[in-house]
Design an enzyme around this catalytic site. Structure first.
Site, short mmCIF file in Angstrom:
data_model
loop_
_atom_site.label_atom_id
_atom_site.label_comp_id
_atom_site.label_asym_id
_atom_site.label_seq_id
_atom_site.Cartn_x
_atom_site.Cartn_y
_atom_site.Cartn_z
N ARG A 182 -1.12 -9.66 -20.92
CA ARG A 182 -2.03 -9.51 -22.06
C ARG A 182 -1.48 -8.53 -23.10
O ARG A 182 -1.94 -8.52 -24.23
CB ARG A 182 -3.42 -9.08 -21.62
CG ARG A 182 -3.49 -7.70 -21.01
CD ARG A 182 -4.78 -7.47 -20.27
NE ARG A 182 -5.94 -7.70 -21.10
CZ ARG A 182 -6.47 -6.80 -21.93
NH1 ARG A 182 -5.90 -5.62 -22.06
NH2 ARG A 182 -7.55 -7.08 -22.63
N GLU A 236 3.00 -8.64 8.42
CA GLU A 236 3.04 -7.17 8.44
C GLU A 236 3.90 -6.61 7.31
O GLU A 236 3.97 -5.40 7.10
CB GLU A 236 3.59 -6.68 9.78
CG GLU A 236 2.75 -7.06 10.99
CD GLU A 236 1.30 -6.63 10.85
OE1 GLU A 236 0.40 -7.48 10.99
OE2 GLU A 236 1.07 -5.43 10.55
N PRO A 271 0.82 -1.22 0.00
CA PRO A 271 0.00 0.00 0.00
C PRO A 271 0.86 1.27 0.00
O PRO A 271 0.40 2.34 -0.33
CB PRO A 271 -0.80 -0.10 1.31
CG PRO A 271 -0.74 -1.52 1.70
CD PRO A 271 0.58 -2.03 1.21
N ASP A 284 -7.51 -1.35 -27.16
CA ASP A 284 -7.41 0.04 -27.63
C ASP A 284 -8.34 0.95 -26.84
O ASP A 284 -8.04 2.08 -26.57
CB ASP A 284 -7.76 0.12 -29.12
CG ASP A 284 -6.71 -0.58 -29.94
OD1 ASP A 284 -5.62 -0.82 -29.36
OD2 ASP A 284 -6.96 -0.92 -31.09
C1 4HQ Z 1 2.53 -6.97 3.25
N1 4HQ Z 1 1.37 -6.81 2.38
C2 4HQ Z 1 0.40 -5.92 2.96
C3 4HQ Z 1 -0.83 -5.86 2.14
N2 4HQ Z 1 -0.57 -5.58 0.73
C4 4HQ Z 1 -1.42 -4.73 0.06
O1 4HQ Z 1 -2.42 -4.28 0.64
C5 4HQ Z 1 -1.19 -4.32 -1.34
N3 4HQ Z 1 -0.35 -4.87 -2.22
O2 4HQ Z 1 -0.47 -4.19 -3.36
N4 4HQ Z 1 -1.37 -3.19 -3.23
C6 4HQ Z 1 -1.83 -3.24 -1.98
N5 4HQ Z 1 -2.79 -2.38 -1.47
C7 4HQ Z 1 0.58 -6.27 0.12
C8 4HQ Z 1 1.77 -6.41 1.04
#
Ligand code: 4HQ
Length: 246
Positions: A154, A116, A89, A169
């Protein structure tokens, strides 16, 4: 193109990449997806890949050593260079523009965190780019990796047949897609727009562009703000706005 995926759930990732357009791209050897499981590189009897969070607090953190060994093996397995992406995130939001850039690379790798997350020292030393698929928290990086594999896969030359390339497109111009209809032409839910039955391909193209512009204006005006419109698009959008205001 080769995509390596570092994940504690290799079966899940392989299944994601085995279906549909991406599965066919692999069969056609347009794309290769290879998984790497850090548990295979853990040295203790319990195949430990996580440790307690320093400073206390809930949850566990993925350990440096198993990941370092996994990444070393991954990098050595095929020609370099490999662009390593960590899904989180905290990453930059994934866009179609970034997807198109990644699709041009010969090799990328996707690091999927669990718990985590991954020890920050490993990220700082190994990762080239952090990407997020959206402002929400998932249980791991695998769904983000699946999104990238699909969106990039893709786009490999030959992955989409002619009918599908039209679909491609419709968004690659940075607009939301136009509405789509299939037979029956008349249904209790409504009728297919006449223009789509006219056989007038120029009119159909204009209608689809107008609908894409109008939908983008209504639902995602931020996307419109990011792009210059040519004369035809400005006229079509004005037409849509006038009709929408009535
Ligand atoms: C450790 N882990 C926490 C949760 N995570 C995500 O929420 C996430 N990954 O890609 N976009 C997101 N939003 C991936 C990594």
């Amino acid at each position: 193109m080769r995509i390596d995926v570092v994940t504690l759930f290799p079966d899940f990732m392989r299944q994601c990449a085995a279906v549909g357009v991406v599965g066919r791209a692999q069969q056609r050897e347009l794309l290769q997806v290879q998984t790497w499981n850090p548990r295979d590189y853990a040295t203790d009897n319990y195949r430990t890949v996580d440790g307690r969070t320093c400073g206390g607090g809930p949850g566990m953190v993925m350990l440096i050593e198993p990941l370092r060994k996994t990444l070393e093996a991954m990098r050595e397995a095929a020609p370099k260079p490999v662009h390593l992406i960590y899904l989180s995130p905290q990453g930059a939001r994934l866009t179609q523009g970034r997807v198109e850039a990644l699709a041009e690379m010969p090799r990328i790798a996707l690091l999927c965190g669990r718990y985590e997350g991954v020890d920050e020292r490993l990220l700082a030393h190994e990762v080239d780019e952090e990407l997020s698929i959206g402002d929400y928290v998932l249980s791991g990086g695998e769904l983000g990796a699946a999104v990238i594999i699909d969106a990039v896969g893709r786009l490999q030359e030959g992955a989409l047949n002619d009918a599908q390339s039209a679909e491609q497109d419709s968004f690659s111009n940075g607009l939301l897609d136009c509405p789509h209809y299939a037979k029956p032409v008349h249904d209790a839910l409504g009728d297919v727009p006449e223009v789509l039955l006219s056989g007038d391909h120029a009119a159909i193209r204009r209608w689809r562009l107008k609908q894409s512009l109008g939908r983008t204006w209504l639902r995602r005006p931020d996307l419109l703000a990011q792009r210059a419109l040519d004369k035809e698009s400005r006229a079509l959008l004005d037409e849509f706005r006038r009709e929408h205001a009535q």
